[in-house]
Enzyme design. Structure first.
Site, PDB file in Angstrom:
ATOM      1  N   LYS A  38     108.129  36.576  41.161  1.00  0.00           N
ATOM      2  CA  LYS A  38     107.449  35.521  41.929  1.00  0.00           C
ATOM      3  C   LYS A  38     106.323  34.908  41.085  1.00  0.00           C
ATOM      4  O   LYS A  38     105.912  35.494  40.086  1.00  0.00           O
ATOM      5  CB  LYS A  38     106.899  36.109  43.230  1.00  0.00           C
ATOM      6  CG  LYS A  38     105.839  37.190  43.032  1.00  0.00           C
ATOM      7  CD  LYS A  38     105.556  37.943  44.320  1.00  0.00           C
ATOM      8  CE  LYS A  38     104.488  39.004  44.110  1.00  0.00           C
ATOM      9  NZ  LYS A  38     104.413  39.928  45.245  1.00  0.00           N
ATOM     10  N   ARG A 136     100.689  42.946  57.096  1.00  0.00           N
ATOM     11  CA  ARG A 136     100.999  41.592  56.607  1.00  0.00           C
ATOM     12  C   ARG A 136     102.282  41.166  57.303  1.00  0.00           C
ATOM     13  O   ARG A 136     102.335  41.110  58.518  1.00  0.00           O
ATOM     14  CB  ARG A 136     101.092  41.628  55.072  1.00  0.00           C
ATOM     15  CG  ARG A 136     101.073  40.283  54.406  1.00  0.00           C
ATOM     16  CD  ARG A 136     100.959  40.379  52.882  1.00  0.00           C
ATOM     17  NE  ARG A 136     102.175  40.863  52.229  1.00  0.00           N
ATOM     18  CZ  ARG A 136     102.341  40.934  50.910  1.00  0.00           C
ATOM     19  NH1 ARG A 136     101.376  40.561  50.097  1.00  0.00           N
ATOM     20  NH2 ARG A 136     103.463  41.380  50.388  1.00  0.00           N
ATOM     21  N   HIS A 165     106.361  47.603  52.580  1.00  0.00           N
ATOM     22  CA  HIS A 165     105.490  47.320  51.436  1.00  0.00           C
ATOM     23  C   HIS A 165     104.223  48.168  51.523  1.00  0.00           C
ATOM     24  O   HIS A 165     103.649  48.337  52.599  1.00  0.00           O
ATOM     25  CB  HIS A 165     105.142  45.828  51.425  1.00  0.00           C
ATOM     26  CG  HIS A 165     104.476  45.369  50.167  1.00  0.00           C
ATOM     27  ND1 HIS A 165     104.961  45.657  48.904  1.00  0.00           N
ATOM     28  CD2 HIS A 165     103.356  44.621  49.969  1.00  0.00           C
ATOM     29  CE1 HIS A 165     104.165  45.110  47.991  1.00  0.00           C
ATOM     30  NE2 HIS A 165     103.188  44.479  48.604  1.00  0.00           N
ATOM     31  N   ARG A 221     110.557  47.965  43.402  1.00  0.00           N
ATOM     32  CA  ARG A 221     110.217  46.544  43.266  1.00  0.00           C
ATOM     33  C   ARG A 221     108.970  46.356  42.400  1.00  0.00           C
ATOM     34  O   ARG A 221     107.952  45.852  42.878  1.00  0.00           O
ATOM     35  CB  ARG A 221     109.944  45.916  44.638  1.00  0.00           C
ATOM     36  CG  ARG A 221     111.063  45.951  45.652  1.00  0.00           C
ATOM     37  CD  ARG A 221     110.715  45.055  46.846  1.00  0.00           C
ATOM     38  NE  ARG A 221     109.389  45.318  47.400  1.00  0.00           N
ATOM     39  CZ  ARG A 221     109.142  46.174  48.387  1.00  0.00           C
ATOM     40  NH1 ARG A 221     110.117  46.842  48.963  1.00  0.00           N
ATOM     41  NH2 ARG A 221     107.908  46.347  48.813  1.00  0.00           N
ATOM     42  N   TYR A 265      77.641  21.096  30.168  1.00  0.00           N
ATOM     43  CA  TYR A 265      77.068  20.552  31.409  1.00  0.00           C
ATOM     44  C   TYR A 265      75.948  21.425  31.937  1.00  0.00           C
ATOM     45  O   TYR A 265      76.063  22.652  31.972  1.00  0.00           O
ATOM     46  CB  TYR A 265      78.155  20.464  32.480  1.00  0.00           C
ATOM     47  CG  TYR A 265      79.229  19.456  32.188  1.00  0.00           C
ATOM     48  CD1 TYR A 265      78.932  18.103  32.066  1.00  0.00           C
ATOM     49  CD2 TYR A 265      80.546  19.858  32.038  1.00  0.00           C
ATOM     50  CE1 TYR A 265      79.930  17.174  31.800  1.00  0.00           C
ATOM     51  CE2 TYR A 265      81.557  18.941  31.767  1.00  0.00           C
ATOM     52  CZ  TYR A 265      81.237  17.595  31.657  1.00  0.00           C
ATOM     53  OH  TYR A 265      82.218  16.688  31.388  1.00  0.00           O
ATOM     54  N   CYS A 310      84.181  23.856  30.555  1.00  0.00           N
ATOM     55  CA  CYS A 310      84.517  22.513  31.048  1.00  0.00           C
ATOM     56  C   CYS A 310      85.993  22.477  31.441  1.00  0.00           C
ATOM     57  O   CYS A 310      86.699  23.464  31.334  1.00  0.00           O
ATOM     58  CB  CYS A 310      84.259  21.456  29.974  1.00  0.00           C
ATOM     59  SG  CYS A 310      82.618  21.559  29.232  1.00  0.00           S
ATOM     60  N   MET A 311      86.461  21.298  31.857  1.00  0.00           N
ATOM     61  CA  MET A 311      87.846  21.179  32.305  1.00  0.00           C
ATOM     62  C   MET A 311      88.834  21.449  31.171  1.00  0.00           C
ATOM     63  O   MET A 311      89.852  22.102  31.374  1.00  0.00           O
ATOM     64  CB  MET A 311      88.079  19.782  32.890  1.00  0.00           C
ATOM     65  CG  MET A 311      89.385  19.658  33.646  1.00  0.00           C
ATOM     66  SD  MET A 311      89.660  18.005  34.291  1.00  0.00           S
ATOM     67  CE  MET A 311      88.468  17.920  35.607  1.00  0.00           C
ATOM     68  N   ASP A 312      88.529  20.959  29.974  1.00  0.00           N
ATOM     69  CA  ASP A 312      89.501  21.035  28.872  1.00  0.00           C
ATOM     70  C   ASP A 312      88.975  21.758  27.639  1.00  0.00           C
ATOM     71  O   ASP A 312      89.657  21.800  26.613  1.00  0.00           O
ATOM     72  CB  ASP A 312      89.920  19.618  28.463  1.00  0.00           C
ATOM     73  CG  ASP A 312      90.281  18.781  29.675  1.00  0.00           C
ATOM     74  OD1 ASP A 312      91.229  19.157  30.379  1.00  0.00           O
ATOM     75  OD2 ASP A 312      89.587  17.783  29.940  1.00  0.00           O
TER      76      ASP A 312
HETATM   77  C1  LIG Z   1     104.356  41.269  44.890  1.00  0.00           C
HETATM   78  C2  LIG Z   1     105.211  42.252  45.556  1.00  0.00           C
HETATM   79  C3  LIG Z   1     105.728  43.343  44.844  1.00  0.00           C
HETATM   80  C4  LIG Z   1     105.310  43.679  43.440  1.00  0.00           C
HETATM   81  O1  LIG Z   1     103.966  44.141  43.428  1.00  0.00           O
HETATM   82  P1  LIG Z   1     103.344  44.778  42.091  1.00  0.00           P
HETATM   83  O2  LIG Z   1     102.059  45.362  42.532  1.00  0.00           O
HETATM   84  O3  LIG Z   1     103.143  43.632  41.143  1.00  0.00           O
HETATM   85  O4  LIG Z   1     104.307  45.749  41.581  1.00  0.00           O
HETATM   86  C5  LIG Z   1     106.653  44.150  45.482  1.00  0.00           C
HETATM   87  N1  LIG Z   1     107.020  43.911  46.765  1.00  0.00           N
HETATM   88  C6  LIG Z   1     106.515  42.890  47.490  1.00  0.00           C
HETATM   89  C7  LIG Z   1     106.958  42.687  48.889  1.00  0.00           C
HETATM   90  C8  LIG Z   1     105.576  42.031  46.908  1.00  0.00           C
HETATM   91  O5  LIG Z   1     105.073  41.040  47.629  1.00  0.00           O
END
Ligand SMILES: *Cc1c(COP(=O)(O)O)cnc(C)c1O
Length: 372
Positions: A38, A136, A165, A221, A265, A310-312
């Site tokens: 992601k 969540r 999770h 995961r 700045y 700064c920005m850049d």
């Molecule tokens: C982001 C996420 C992960 C991975 O988390 P890490 O801490 O980067 O390993 C796994 N499962 C779900 C549902 C997540 O949102």
């Protein structure tokens, strides 16, 4: 040392190191990985990361946004993809047609998926998400049996997975994770008793994968650890797992300023003597926070940032840098000589986590894959 790339700022990602990290993690956990890619693979560039992970035997990918799943399919990724959370109802049909697995946690989701599956005349692959303590997304544990029954009996839905999770797996206190694990176990047992258990049960994020073997089930995961970073100071990475990202820029300009001369700045910094001040071609628009306290590496030496970012661009003090030249390579994250600045170092100064540092590197910063 002259910069090797002709950009103002860029990110280099070491795909060989990624593959090595994945190999080590596959061995360490002993179960298949769902590589969480992601947020553009935590800022590393999702396509090269996904392709390299596939070459290492990974065939599950976790994404947050359906748009990324769509792009992955358009670019030819045939592996399993799970959208880990919310999908706009209008996008569900598209995901089913692309054979992307969906996360559900309410009856309304299941109804929407049923309709969408009928529309595209395909079976929808669905993972049921349980909130075992994260607070969540996910259903209440006691709703799981009802939702699993509903999903299983719904025409056009294949209940492919069941997951949860972890909220505190990266902390020293293991009790909260044990508590979540107990809740999840209870749900699993209830579903097993009713013969509703899907084939893929998964729970472990990076910290769970490494610290809590009992949360590994059929699939882990991991996100942050495949990029070679630790989820927290409490979690120790297996030997050989290394960061794969370097962030670089160049010394764009330098000049000697007289004593009592303001820099940037607001003149937040004022020279105290005659000082050699360098300008680095990266700024907050690239994701380098407008926040004092960091340094960069030039010619193997740390040069502190002075004045506001700064920005850049931002300015550094060059007094300790040996023989600085315009066009010299500047390291914001990574190694130079025997010095290193890590994403963790930036995170500490920015009062955040390494995750936000790499995810925050701007879209305008090119990603380069030197050994590819
Ligand atoms: C982001 C996420 C992960 C991975 O988390 P890490 O801490 O980067 O390993 C796994 N499962 C779900 C549902 C997540 O949102």
């Amino acid at each position: 040392m002259k910069a090797e790339q002709s950009f103002a700022t860029w990110v280099e990602v070491d795909l060989k190191a990624l593959k090595k990290n994945i190999k080590i993690l596959q061995k360490e956990t002993g179960v298949p990985l769902m590589a969480v890619v992601k947020a553009n693979a935590y800022g590393h560039g999702y396509m090269p990361i996904t392709r390299s992970a596939e070459e290492s035997g990974v065939d599950w990918f976790g994404v947050a946004r359906s748009r990324m799943a769509l792009k992955m399919r358009e670019e030819g990724i045939k592996s399993n993809i799970l959208v880990l959370g919310y999908i706009a109802p209008e996008r569900i049909e598209q995901m089913i047609c692309l054979d992307v697995s969906l996360t559900v946690w309410t009856k309304e989701h299941i109804d929407l998926v049923e309709k969408a599956a009928a529309n595209c005349k395909r079976t929808a692959r669905v993972h049921l998400l349980i909130d075992s303590g994260m607070g969540r997304l996910g259903c209440h544990p006691e709703e799981t049996l009802f939702l699993a029954r509903l999903a299983v009996k719904t025409v056009g839905i294949e209940l492919e997975g069941l997951f949860s999770h972890l909220a505190k797996a990266d902390e020293a206190d293991q009790e909260p994770t044990r508590k979540q694990e107990k809740v999840f176990q209870k749900v699993i047992k209830a579903l097993a008793d009713d013969d509703l258990l899907p084939g893929i049960i998964h729970m472990a994020n990076s910290a769970g994968s490494l610290v809590h073997p009992e949360t590994r089930y059929q699939l882990v995961r991991p996100g942050i650890i495949i990029y070679g970073l630790s989820p927290s100071a409490e979690v120790h990475l297996p030997v050989g797992v290394e960061p794969i990202l370097s962030w670089k820029s160049v010394l764009a300009s330098m000049k000697e300023l007289p004593p009592d001369h303001g820099v940037s700045y607001g003149h937040a910094y004022v020279t105290t003597k005659k000082e050699l001040i360098g300008v680095i071609a990266v700024g907050y628009a690239d994701g380098y926070r407008r926040c004092p306290g960091n340094s960069v590496l030039i010619n193997g030496v740390k040069a502190p940032i002075v004045g506001r970012v700064c920005m850049d661009q931002f300015m550094v003090k060059l007094e300790n840098v040996p023989n600085p030249q315009i066009g010299d390579e500047v390291v914001l994250i990574g190694k130079q000589g025997d010095q290193e600045i890590s994403a963790n170092d930036l995170a500490r100064v920015w009062e955040t986590v390494n995750y936000e540092v790499t995810c925050g590197i701007g879209a305008r910063v090119p990603r380069i894959y030197p050994d590819n």
